[in-house]
Scaffold this motif. Sequence first.
Motif, mmCIF file in Angstrom:
data_model
loop_
_atom_site.group_PDB
_atom_site.id
_atom_site.type_symbol
_atom_site.label_atom_id
_atom_site.label_comp_id
_atom_site.label_asym_id
_atom_site.label_seq_id
_atom_site.Cartn_x
_atom_site.Cartn_y
_atom_site.Cartn_z
ATOM 1 N N LYS A 1 42.799 -9.397 -19.325
ATOM 2 C CA LYS A 1 42.789 -7.998 -18.889
ATOM 3 C C LYS A 1 44.066 -7.280 -19.337
ATOM 4 O O LYS A 1 44.034 -6.094 -19.691
ATOM 5 N N GLY A 2 45.181 -7.992 -19.300
ATOM 6 C CA GLY A 2 46.441 -7.396 -19.729
ATOM 7 C C GLY A 2 46.406 -6.987 -21.188
ATOM 8 O O GLY A 2 46.836 -5.900 -21.560
ATOM 9 N N LYS A 3 45.875 -7.863 -22.052
ATOM 10 C CA LYS A 3 45.793 -7.548 -23.479
ATOM 11 C C LYS A 3 44.854 -6.368 -23.730
ATOM 12 O O LYS A 3 45.126 -5.505 -24.562
ATOM 13 N N ILE B 1 56.260 -9.296 -21.223
ATOM 14 C CA ILE B 1 57.013 -10.546 -21.108
ATOM 15 C C ILE B 1 56.677 -11.234 -19.783
ATOM 16 O O ILE B 1 56.470 -12.450 -19.720
ATOM 17 N N LYS B 2 56.596 -10.432 -18.737
ATOM 18 C CA LYS B 2 56.219 -10.973 -17.434
ATOM 19 C C LYS B 2 54.811 -11.554 -17.472
ATOM 20 O O LYS B 2 54.525 -12.607 -16.871
ATOM 21 N N LEU B 3 53.897 -10.879 -18.187
ATOM 22 C CA LEU B 3 52.524 -11.359 -18.317
ATOM 23 C C LEU B 3 52.490 -12.713 -19.018
ATOM 24 O O LEU B 3 51.805 -13.650 -18.572
ATOM 25 N N VAL C 1 55.612 -19.180 -22.115
ATOM 26 C CA VAL C 1 57.014 -18.794 -22.175
ATOM 27 C C VAL C 1 57.478 -18.619 -23.615
ATOM 28 O O VAL C 1 58.238 -17.694 -23.932
ATOM 29 N N GLU C 2 57.018 -19.501 -24.516
ATOM 30 C CA GLU C 2 57.437 -19.388 -25.906
ATOM 31 C C GLU C 2 56.963 -18.086 -26.533
ATOM 32 O O GLU C 2 57.677 -17.463 -27.326
ATOM 33 N N LYS C 3 55.734 -17.643 -26.186
ATOM 34 C CA LYS C 3 55.237 -16.373 -26.703
ATOM 35 C C LYS C 3 56.074 -15.210 -26.166
ATOM 36 O O LYS C 3 56.335 -14.244 -26.883
ATOM 37 N N ALA C 4 56.469 -15.309 -24.900
ATOM 38 C CA ALA C 4 57.321 -14.274 -24.320
ATOM 39 C C ALA C 4 58.654 -14.218 -25.047
ATOM 40 O O ALA C 4 59.173 -13.127 -25.345
#
Length: 604
Positions: free
Chosen positions: A462-464, A486-488, A495-498
């Motif tokens: 949903k976020g995307k 980043i929080k999402l 975490v690595e994607k953030a």
Amino acid sequence: MWPSLRRAARSKNVGHVFPICSGSMDSKLTGRGLSDSGCQVLSQLLPLGYPESLFPIFRRFCAESTDRLTNSKFCDELRGHEAADQPDDNFDCNDEPSHGNGTIEASKKPNATKPSISGSWSSNMDHSAALKSRHRSRRPFLFQAVLDAPSHSIGSMLDRWLGDSNQLERNEVLLVLFHLKKQRLYWKALQFVEWMEGRNLLNFEERDYACHLDLIARNSGIENAQKYIARVPKPFRNDILYETLLVNCVCVSDIQKAEKVFREIRNLSLPLTVSACNQMILLYKRVARNKVADILMLMEKENIKPSPFTYKLLIDLKGRANDMSGIELILNDMKASGVEPDFATRTMVVEFYISGGLTEKAEAVISEMEMEYIKDKRHAIRSLLHLNAALSKPGEVARIWKLCTDPNLEDFMAAIEAWGKLGCIKQAEETFEAMLETTKKVSSRYYNAMLSVYAENKLMAKGKEFVERMSSDGCPDGPLTWEALIKLYVNSGEVEKADSFLLSVTEQNPDRRPTYGSYIYLLRAYAEKGDIHNAEKIFDGLKMVGYPGRKPPYAVLLEAYANAKVRPYGFRERMRADGVHPVKKVIDHLKFLDKLYLKGALQN
């Protein structure tokens, strides 16, 4: 009153902390209070901010209506927190109160008000009334001109503006400073003040010097602000000037400089105000809680009555220690002194009751607040939504929301956040859509509120989708959007994607830095995993970005070492070099790691 307040903080002797110079200390005490503002100290969280934590020169400014704003006698500060002037900070690793800025919206129409011109801020140009009237309708809005001007050419732009038959009036000066500070453009604000001084457009008075000092401290540091005091004429080196310097020392949690300024106020026999004492309590509450009692003893000795803000600080101190009986003791002292807890104080007390598990007491106070405030104050709706969401009462949230028959954008956002906290995604989405129906276009701030709901509830898909919708709706992304994304990622376990996303937006937007919270979310995520290498990387990146008034978050970094059970060599020296005073949590972690090291060494 005083014995019970001292019991709220451990009593100690005051003399060794604040030595008093020889000479008379019979100066008449003044009770000037600070406006409902907050310095960038930013933070989780006194619910509605601290009302006395901003520098003294901006007292009353944000409390004024727009019409009165331009007629204010002094150049006062809008109110914090901590928090319309994010994105830079509304997230503190040490869980200190956030002091966001107030919500005053000054009119963008230069002719909305026509106040009288103050002598200290008036222009030295001698135009007739007819000339002023002729040019008033076509001259540009000064703030917009300052905002659009490149930082390196503000002075030349202002010279052209003044030479184009424009006259600098006090109301414009106030509005320029108001908006520049609201948008955290402190460097431009400093250039603007220095331009007026250099062109002799301003006959400086005490608060003008204090305003200049504050901007120097924000831009160039405390040392340069101290040097500036020597340039101030002696008649204007008063308590206002030194209190402004003290507040800036407290903003950066520099305990040594703050104590030195506080002693200097006393040594110079300047009036010792409750505002100055409150600043020291605020500082000690963060970095040396055992010294709070010293200030209370000093206030008792000097017959300085606590202000409502003093009581709020003490309630916050006891609440963080989970001392519910101490909170009630302070509340009783307030009532005995004739100080009625205001809405912000009650909201804070309810939050501590909730965190302490005293649900029945929290509900009782909420009921009193609703009966007393719901019909008179719109902001009560927002706080009651928040508090009932914290109590996990969707039925009450729905009932309170129905009472808001004519919601504005802030009310909608409060409802969206409340539904998000309860995990009621459908209701949050319906509220968001209803908000869009009330206005043709809303800012990205309100889109970010909905995106944060998805992030809090770990709804990556949903976020995307929502990010794509923001793009199609023409909603620009920015630091707050980056933080929500980043929080999402972090909440969804990616975490690595953030980390990669933070690096990407930093490289692609060299003129815009991510929020402080963006770094902290990542740093906490790596700390929880015990990933020392990446935690140190994010920590170094945060230090390189540099946030005024923010000390490096050593407490969060140390959690990475504690979770990895690795001894952090030279950690105390690193903190000392950055002027960071270790809080109790840091000291406990260091002792724990030292014991592990000694135990391992003995076994080997």
